[in-house]
Design a protein around this motif. Sequence first.
Motif, mmCIF file in Angstrom:
data_model
loop_
_atom_site.group_PDB
_atom_site.id
_atom_site.type_symbol
_atom_site.label_atom_id
_atom_site.label_comp_id
_atom_site.label_asym_id
_atom_site.label_seq_id
_atom_site.Cartn_x
_atom_site.Cartn_y
_atom_site.Cartn_z
ATOM 1 N N UNK A 1 -16.917 -2.195 -31.299
ATOM 2 C CA UNK A 1 -17.194 -2.476 -29.895
ATOM 3 C C UNK A 1 -17.246 -1.190 -29.089
ATOM 4 N N UNK A 2 -18.148 -1.150 -28.120
ATOM 5 C CA UNK A 2 -18.121 -0.149 -27.073
ATOM 6 C C UNK A 2 -17.925 -0.897 -25.749
ATOM 7 N N UNK A 3 -18.065 -0.205 -24.640
ATOM 8 C CA UNK A 3 -17.828 -0.853 -23.344
ATOM 9 C C UNK A 3 -18.710 -2.076 -23.138
ATOM 10 N N UNK B 1 -21.400 -3.737 -32.081
ATOM 11 C CA UNK B 1 -22.174 -3.113 -33.149
ATOM 12 C C UNK B 1 -21.719 -3.728 -34.468
ATOM 13 N N UNK B 2 -22.636 -4.328 -35.181
ATOM 14 C CA UNK B 2 -22.282 -4.985 -36.442
ATOM 15 C C UNK B 2 -23.368 -4.753 -37.481
ATOM 16 N N UNK B 3 -23.011 -4.990 -38.735
ATOM 17 C CA UNK B 3 -23.981 -4.835 -39.808
ATOM 18 C C UNK B 3 -25.115 -5.858 -39.670
ATOM 19 N N UNK B 4 -26.280 -5.447 -40.095
ATOM 20 C CA UNK B 4 -27.436 -6.334 -40.108
ATOM 21 C C UNK B 4 -27.286 -7.322 -41.261
ATOM 22 N N UNK B 5 -27.662 -8.569 -41.033
ATOM 23 C CA UNK B 5 -27.671 -9.590 -42.080
ATOM 24 C C UNK B 5 -29.056 -10.238 -42.136
ATOM 25 N N UNK B 6 -29.288 -11.031 -43.166
ATOM 26 C CA UNK B 6 -30.590 -11.690 -43.290
ATOM 27 C C UNK B 6 -30.819 -12.672 -42.144
ATOM 28 N N UNK B 7 -29.738 -13.103 -41.473
ATOM 29 C CA UNK B 7 -29.889 -13.987 -40.321
ATOM 30 C C UNK B 7 -30.532 -13.273 -39.131
ATOM 31 N N UNK B 8 -30.664 -11.950 -39.230
ATOM 32 C CA UNK B 8 -31.299 -11.187 -38.155
ATOM 33 C C UNK B 8 -32.792 -11.005 -38.377
ATOM 34 N N UNK C 1 -26.764 -3.589 -35.920
ATOM 35 C CA UNK C 1 -27.457 -4.458 -34.979
ATOM 36 C C UNK C 1 -26.665 -4.430 -33.680
ATOM 37 N N UNK C 2 -27.336 -4.238 -32.565
ATOM 38 C CA UNK C 2 -26.668 -4.116 -31.266
ATOM 39 C C UNK C 2 -26.751 -5.433 -30.505
ATOM 40 N N UNK C 3 -25.608 -5.884 -30.031
ATOM 41 C CA UNK C 3 -25.542 -7.093 -29.209
ATOM 42 C C UNK C 3 -24.829 -6.786 -27.904
ATOM 43 N N UNK C 4 -25.193 -7.496 -26.850
ATOM 44 C CA UNK C 4 -24.476 -7.378 -25.584
ATOM 45 C C UNK C 4 -23.153 -8.135 -25.685
ATOM 46 N N UNK C 5 -22.087 -7.508 -25.226
ATOM 47 C CA UNK C 5 -20.777 -8.148 -25.307
ATOM 48 C C UNK C 5 -20.685 -9.396 -24.433
ATOM 49 N N UNK C 6 -21.359 -9.376 -23.298
ATOM 50 C CA UNK C 6 -21.188 -10.491 -22.365
ATOM 51 C C UNK C 6 -22.022 -11.718 -22.717
ATOM 52 N N UNK C 7 -23.040 -11.535 -23.562
ATOM 53 C CA UNK C 7 -23.904 -12.682 -23.873
ATOM 54 C C UNK C 7 -24.159 -12.887 -25.356
ATOM 55 N N UNK C 8 -23.911 -11.846 -26.174
ATOM 56 C CA UNK C 8 -24.203 -11.932 -27.587
ATOM 57 C C UNK C 8 -25.671 -11.746 -27.927
ATOM 58 N N UNK C 9 -26.497 -11.424 -26.934
ATOM 59 C CA UNK C 9 -27.931 -11.239 -27.176
ATOM 60 C C UNK C 9 -28.176 -9.967 -27.972
#
Length: 335
Positions: free
Chosen positions: A6-8, A12-19, A68-76
Amino acid sequence: MHNISFTERLILRKVTVEDADFLLELFNTPSWLQYIGDRNIHTVEEAAEYIANGPLPFYAKHGFGSYCLELRDSGKRIGMCGLYKRDNLNYYDLGFALLPEFEGKGYAREACEFVIEESREALKLQSLLAITDKSNLRSIQLLERLGFEWKGDFSFEDNGEILNCFQLPLREKPVAPPLTIVVTNELTSTQKEAVRKIWNNVYPESLVLHTPEDFERYLETLGWKQHSLMENLSGELLAWGITFERENDRWFAMMLDPSIQGTGMGTVLLKRMQTGKSKLSGWVIDHNNAVRADGKPYLSPVEFYLKNKFTLEPETRLELPSISAVCIRYNHENN
């Protein structure tokens, strides 16, 4: 590399086939196509295949890779950022890309700063590279803000496009510059002369090759040769390695210009030479009594090879008027 960090503002997580659906979208954005290139991925199935053959094996081999980068507030999901390894470069390089609507908001810098810190503190890497298109001003400006310095032009062998190569040292001690690694079965006359120059600078005086014909005669004694060359971005040769057949065994020799000795490039070159080979044998001078042509002592590299998982065979020696050496062997099955 953690599975999730996590950052602010980011996850940040590993890429999976679901992506796969997300990568399909990202790979076909105008900026990706313009600055990175067409991956020729046009379906979710093709994106899933890319993940299965790219990021997932990379994680397994190196222990880290792209996030894979996601927004913390929405998971997008908004982009990717992480480390990549190109076979013809000596360091890992930093790469990043975002969906267009999330560019210019500081997300790329936030993710890059995390990856750089992880590379320095957790992965203990010496340096990072970054390759950019000449016209990608936004990426160039970000790299400069992150502390990267332009080192020269770089091109991939497959298309010849001229790109920027940036470098960021991660350690206070000296690091090698960006180096390209070229593997070839035959050397040009220019390459042969460059190898002979390094040979005569680093090997004991008793092994000096006085003429180009001396080097030719040496090469003629070797079977099924494969050369590995490390060159800087100006094309100057700084290291050479060779693997060859002798008595139904695979042997090797290697040497580095003094300017990059002690920077970890010997290990990089050695690992490249070991690729696809289960065993390697070589001769190594195991004493410090030899003297180089410049009058300085030739220091035995035995400890270097032991650190790189070679074993000594003290009972197998090469004793000639020009050299006294011991046999070393690498066996992939034992490591």
